[in-house]
Enzyme design. Structure first.
Site: not given
Ligand SMILES: *Cc1c(COP(=O)(O)O)cnc(C)c1O
Length: 419
Positions: A126, A229
């Site tokens: 990600f 979320y």
């Molecule tokens: C959705 C997601 C995030 C999101 O990180 P935030 O700090 O909440 O924006 C991080 N890592 C992965 C693998 C995700 O799927």
């Protein structure tokens, strides 16, 4: 498996989890929501709970609320999330965002493996994880080794193990269920390989928690982070969680030494001393309205049971891939997720060079809401608490219409700000 609407409805009629759909706000029956892996639906219980938090706890009790449950809520809720991820109740804390928790735990792990200079991760990680790793590597003079899955989909465990063994590896960090393809990593084998090489492992569970059973303790995992979320239905931007295995908690340090991670916080000492246990990974005052709003969604998952949810999710992704094969593959739509249900999580990505326009046609013309991830992935998220077999069937039927009637052709291929 029969590819008819009647059969999909029969599966719904026989589904022991069907009643959980009633727990969620579903206003428009014609809209097929397939993006629970990005933002989960609103549980009805959360509405009542948020009203209570705002009107009673904040409105009437004011600052006394901290002593009446707020202060202990991050660990109390962490204890419930622990049950979803195979951890002990004192190993999980709700705090900050996934990104910030990831930053804290990467630094904590590197401090604990100071003599080693490699971080092993994946090319399909990600983006936030990759960006944070790059910043930390630059600041600390570490090197990142990226391992690529085959065609961006098929994870090659041996290649990752090889990279771990070959390098002077301090930390292995992987997203347990890959956000584009939905491919699931072998947590047990990779954790073992990291330990054999003297490295720590940090798992990002954002696309796994609430969608597939996870066994952190049984796999002897060191560290983890994850979102609330998505499949936990905690609400937009709800704070995230982190996990630190019990025996590591006293060995690791939080690189952001805020007052919520301080021992005897309200002694207001001028010098930092870390709190006992997982609480040391706190930073500052938690966003209490969003944090307390998470609990109802977690309770519903615990009531349904992760094993039951996984069984339904597999049945549903199997139906989706069977429909893809019968109806969409002839239009050149590819399956960008593992074919074997045991190797994928709860979302399925379908690929097409016009993917972005197809996604827009689905949303704007036919009321199907998947999401889109560049370059060509249309992601269909299945949240077995509220996704029906009928929804899976109709989503694929509507996508077939988009392809047959070329409904996407009227949409431009420019990239919108949010996809
Ligand atoms: C959705 C997601 C995030 C999101 O990180 P935030 O700090 O909440 O924006 C991080 N890592 C992965 C693998 C995700 O799927």
């Amino acid at each position: 498996m029969q590819l008819t609407l009647e059969y999909a409805r029969l599966l719904d009629a026989q589904d022991p989890l069907a009643k959980f759909r009633e727990e969620f706000v579903i206003e428009d029956a014609d809209t097929i929501y397939m993006d629970g892996n990005s933002l989960g639906r609103l549980p009805k219980r959360t509405i009542a709970r948020v009203r209570e938090i705002v009107e009673k706890e904040w409105g009437k009790r004011l600052v006394r609320g901290w002593g009446e449950g707020w202060y202990v809520a991050p660990q109390h809720l962490g204890g419930k999330i622990a049950q979803l991820i195979g951890a002990r109740s004192d190993e999980v804390l709700v705090a900050d965002s996934t990104s910030v928790n990831f930053y804290k735990l990467v630094n904590a792990a590197l401090d604990a493996r100071e003599g080693k200079n490699q971080i092993v991760t994946e090319t399909v990680n990600f983006p936030t994880d990759a960006y944070i790793l790059q910043g930390i590597a630059r600041a600390r003079g570490k090197t990142i080794t990226y391992v690529a899955p085959q065609n961006d989909v098929a994870i090659i465990t041996d290649a990752i193990v090889h990279a771990i063994e070959k390098n002077n590896c301090a930390l292995v960090t992987l997203t347990h269920t890959a956000f584009k393809s939905g491919a699931v990593y072998d947590m047990r084998a990779l954790t073992q390989a990291a330990h054999d090489a003297g490295a720590l492992v940090l798992w990002d569970l954002s696309h796994s928690v609430g969608s597939i059973p996870i066994e952190l303790n049984a796999c002897d995992a060191d560290l983890a982070v994850g979102c609330t979320y998505k499949y936990l239905n905690g609400g937009p931007g709800a704070p995230a969680f982190l996990y630190v295995r019990r025996d590591l908690q006293e060995q690791l340090s939080n690189p952001i030494q805020g007052w919520f991670g301080q021992k005897n916080q309200f002694a207001m000492d001028s010098d930092y001393a870390p709190a006992q246990g997982v609480a040391r990974f706190h930073v500052g005052t938690p966003p209490m309205l969003s944090l307390l709003a998470i609990e109802a969604g977690v309770d519903i998952l615990l009531e349904a049971g992760m094993e039951n949810l996984r069984a339904k999710s597999i049945q549903q992704t199997e139906l989706l891939t069977a429909l893809w094969e019968a109806w969409l593959q002839p239009f050149g739509v590819t399956l960008n997720s593992p074919r074997d249900a045991n190797l994928r999580g709860s979302h399925v990505s379908l690929g097409h060079p016009d993917g972005l326009r197809i996604d827009r046609a689905l949303i704007e013309e036919l009321n199907v809401i998947p999401d889109f991830r560049f370059p060509d992935n249309i992601r269909f998220g299945i949240a077995p608490l509220y996704t029906r077999f009928e929804d899976v069937y109709c989503a694929m039927e509507r996508m077939r219409r988009v392809m047959e009637e070329k409904l996407y052709e009227k949409f431009p291929s420019e990239r919108p700000v949010v996809t």
